[in-house]
Design a protein around this motif. Structure first.
Motif, PDB file in Angstrom:
ATOM      1  N   ALA A  26      44.406  65.254  46.822  1.00 30.63           N
ATOM      2  CA  ALA A  26      45.930  65.279  46.523  1.00 30.63           C
ATOM      3  C   ALA A  26      46.543  65.431  47.983  1.00 30.63           C
ATOM      4  CB  ALA A  26      46.332  66.594  45.752  1.00 30.63           C
ATOM      5  N   MET A  73      57.662  70.860  39.436  1.00 32.65           N
ATOM      6  CA  MET A  73      56.446  71.419  38.988  1.00 32.65           C
ATOM      7  C   MET A  73      56.765  72.770  37.988  1.00 32.65           C
ATOM      8  SD  MET A  73      54.259  69.560  40.066  1.00 32.65           S
ATOM      9  CE  MET A  73      52.963  70.242  39.264  1.00 32.65           C
ATOM     10  N   VAL A 239      54.741  63.036  42.676  1.00 27.48           N
ATOM     11  CA  VAL A 239      54.356  64.369  42.257  1.00 27.48           C
ATOM     12  C   VAL A 239      53.837  64.499  40.892  1.00 27.48           C
ATOM     13  CG1 VAL A 239      55.425  66.749  41.640  1.00 27.48           C
ATOM     14  CG2 VAL A 239      56.246  65.463  43.540  1.00 27.48           C
ATOM     15  N   HIS A 240      54.097  63.796  39.909  1.00 21.34           N
ATOM     16  CA  HIS A 240      53.498  64.041  38.601  1.00 21.34           C
ATOM     17  C   HIS A 240      52.315  63.115  38.660  1.00 21.34           C
ATOM     18  CE1 HIS A 240      57.581  65.506  37.736  1.00 21.34           C
ATOM     19  NE2 HIS A 240      57.106  66.072  36.814  1.00 21.34           N
ATOM     20  N   GLY A 243      49.828  65.357  40.473  1.00 21.90           N
ATOM     21  CA  GLY A 243      49.685  66.637  40.142  1.00 21.90           C
ATOM     22  C   GLY A 243      49.102  66.867  38.900  1.00 21.90           C
ATOM     23  N   PRO A 249      48.627  73.804  38.167  1.00 23.25           N
ATOM     24  CA  PRO A 249      49.893  73.507  38.882  1.00 23.25           C
ATOM     25  C   PRO A 249      49.661  74.147  40.425  1.00 23.25           C
ATOM     26  CG  PRO A 249      50.217  74.183  36.887  1.00 23.25           C
ATOM     27  CD  PRO A 249      48.869  74.416  37.034  1.00 23.25           C
ATOM     28  N   ASP A 251      47.678  74.152  42.572  1.00 22.68           N
ATOM     29  CA  ASP A 251      46.758  73.196  43.391  1.00 22.68           C
ATOM     30  C   ASP A 251      47.943  72.183  44.074  1.00 22.68           C
ATOM     31  OD1 ASP A 251      44.650  74.679  43.085  1.00 22.68           O
ATOM     32  OD2 ASP A 251      43.881  73.167  41.484  1.00 22.68           O
ATOM     33  N   MET A 252      48.767  71.685  43.044  1.00 20.90           N
ATOM     34  CA  MET A 252      49.889  70.802  43.435  1.00 20.90           C
ATOM     35  C   MET A 252      50.526  71.281  44.808  1.00 20.90           C
ATOM     36  SD  MET A 252      50.550  67.619  43.551  1.00 20.90           S
ATOM     37  CE  MET A 252      51.893  66.623  43.945  1.00 20.90           C
TER      38      MET A 252
END
Length: 435
Positions: A26, A73, A239-240, A243, A249, A251-252
């Motif tokens: 990521a 998020m 992002v999505h 993610g 969440p 982690d993102m």
């Protein structure tokens, strides 16, 4: 009954294990989404703003980007949405969803065209302001039909980009993203070495720490640098997709913060060393300065390394932006259809159409600076700051704190004011130069 049948359960004892993406993957994907084409325009912002204001602005926009992602998020996991457009639909209805999809389409398609223009400039040369700059292929092999912009980009699109854009999971791009980040570091590293050697030889330019204001127009010109840095930190469309392939969440959020620190450091380094190398002669596209006529003490080999490493870098950024562009177009055009990845005909057709449009536009449009100014003042600033701030202010889930609302209001007001001034100044300058 056979012995084998005894051990076969009628129902599976355990649900299939979901394969989550890694945080490191990521980080590579987010960092690659951020760096993109922004790295080459940062040194020109130091020329406009001066070193100290530019550094402060880079830090401020990186901080606001972190806040805006945290908003996205948090509101995503408080509702039922799984996409950026879905969050806007929950907050503002269908109009919000369509506005988001249109902004993603404009921003990402504009960036894909920019990337192909950059690759074409590096490989096949360009003619900014009537001055001819040969590409690497012409310098190495002379001018031939097979290293023309049209043919070189066609080969690049067909044999390199097409296989990458056909990957169906964004996690599958982590290796190309890692290579892309390595190439960005090479670009910055070689530029830094060149600047340090030039500094030791006394050949560096003296950078301005503060902007030079001599009239009212030049003050408003400072605002035109803001959209460039905003575009350089706009990655919210990914992002999505990134993610939701992670396990949690948090982690993102962690991946985004690591990426923002890494990318801000890269931007600061290339901005400073690029400005030291070329001073007031720096071009909006710093790659134009890195040719054989640049007067560098290192010579053409390092110049070619810088340009080639950056061209390969944006080559590997291309599929990441294509991923979210493709998803938003499909969601906009075919909202009732099954998932795009499960429909081979629709999936391949959409990728081919996007590649064809990007290729044709890159051939027809000669200058990327127009894209930076337009995207940074409109769709990019909306995705990065205006929409996340508006979601937090709307607060349909009742989770915004007082601090959230204050930050969201500041974010939206600053974005609207600076973009309005930048657009007005660009229009004034454009018509002023014509008259």
């Amino acid at each position: 009954m056979s012995p084998a049948a005894i051990h076969v359960p009628l129902l599976p004892e355990h649900k299939p294990k979901i394969r989550h993406a890694s945080v490191s993957g990521a980080v590579f994907n987010v960092s690659t989404s951020i760096i993109g084409a922004g790295i080459m325009s940062i040194p020109a912002t130091l020329k406009v703003l001066g070193v100290i204001p530019a550094f402060l602005l880079i830090g401020a926009i990186a901080l606001l980007a972190d806040v805006s992602v945290e908003f996205l998020m948090r509101f995503t996991h408080s509702g039922n949405a799984r996409t950026y457009a879905g969050i806007m639909r929950e907050s503002f209805g269908q109009a919000g969803s369509v506005a988001t999809q249109m902004c993603v389409m404009i921003t990402n398609l504009g960036c894909l065209i920019m990337y192909l223009i950059i690759i074409g400039d590096v490989l096949c040369g360009s003619q900014p302001e009537g001055v001819t700059h040969l590409g690497i292929l012409q310098q190495w092999f002379g001018i031939h039909w097979w290293n023309s912009r049209e043919f070189a980009l066609l080969v690049t699109v067909g044999f390199i980009l097409l296989p990458l854009v056909l990957l169906r999971r964004i996690e599958s791009l982590k290796f190309s993203s890692a290579i892309s980040m390595l190439l960005a570091v090479v670009f910055v590293g070689v530029s830094s070495v060149m600047a340090i050697i030039a500094l030791l030889e006394g050949k560096t330019k003296s950078p301005r720490l503060l902007p030079h204001l001599d009239n009212q127009v030049s003050f408003f010109d400072l605002f035109t640098a803001v959209p460039v840095i905003v575009t350089a930190f706009t990655f919210h469309f990914n992002v999505h997709p990134i993610g939701f392939e992670l396990g949690k969440p948090s982690d993102m959020i962690r991946a985004v913060r690591i990426s923002l620190v890494l990318c801000a450091a890269i931007y600061l380094a290339i901005g400073l060393f690029g400005y030291l190398l070329f001073g007031e002669s720096i071009m909006p596209d710093i790659l134009v300065n890195f040719d054989q006529s640049s007067g560098s003490a290192i010579g053409s080999l390092l110049n070619d390394m810088v340009r080639l490493s950056y061209a390969l870098h944006v080559l590997f950024v291309f599929p990441l932006l294509n991923f979210s562009l493709r998803a938003n177009i499909d969601e906009f055009l075919f909202p009732k259809k099954p998932l795009l990845a499960t429909d081979n005909k629709r999936f391949v057709s959409l990728n081919l159409v996007l590649l064809a449009i990007s290729y044709l536009a890159a051939i027809a449009i000669p200058n990327i600076w127009y894209f930076f100014q337009f995207l940074g003042s409109t769709s990019a600033v909306s995705l990065a700051f205006i929409f996340p701030g508006a979601v937090a202010l709307r607060d349909v889930h009742g989770i915004s704190t007082r601090r959230d609302r204050i930050m969201a209001a500041i974010m939206v007001i600053l974005a609207v004011v600076t973009s309005t001034v930048a657009i007005s100044t660009n229009i004034y300058n454009f018509f002023g130069n014509k008259s």
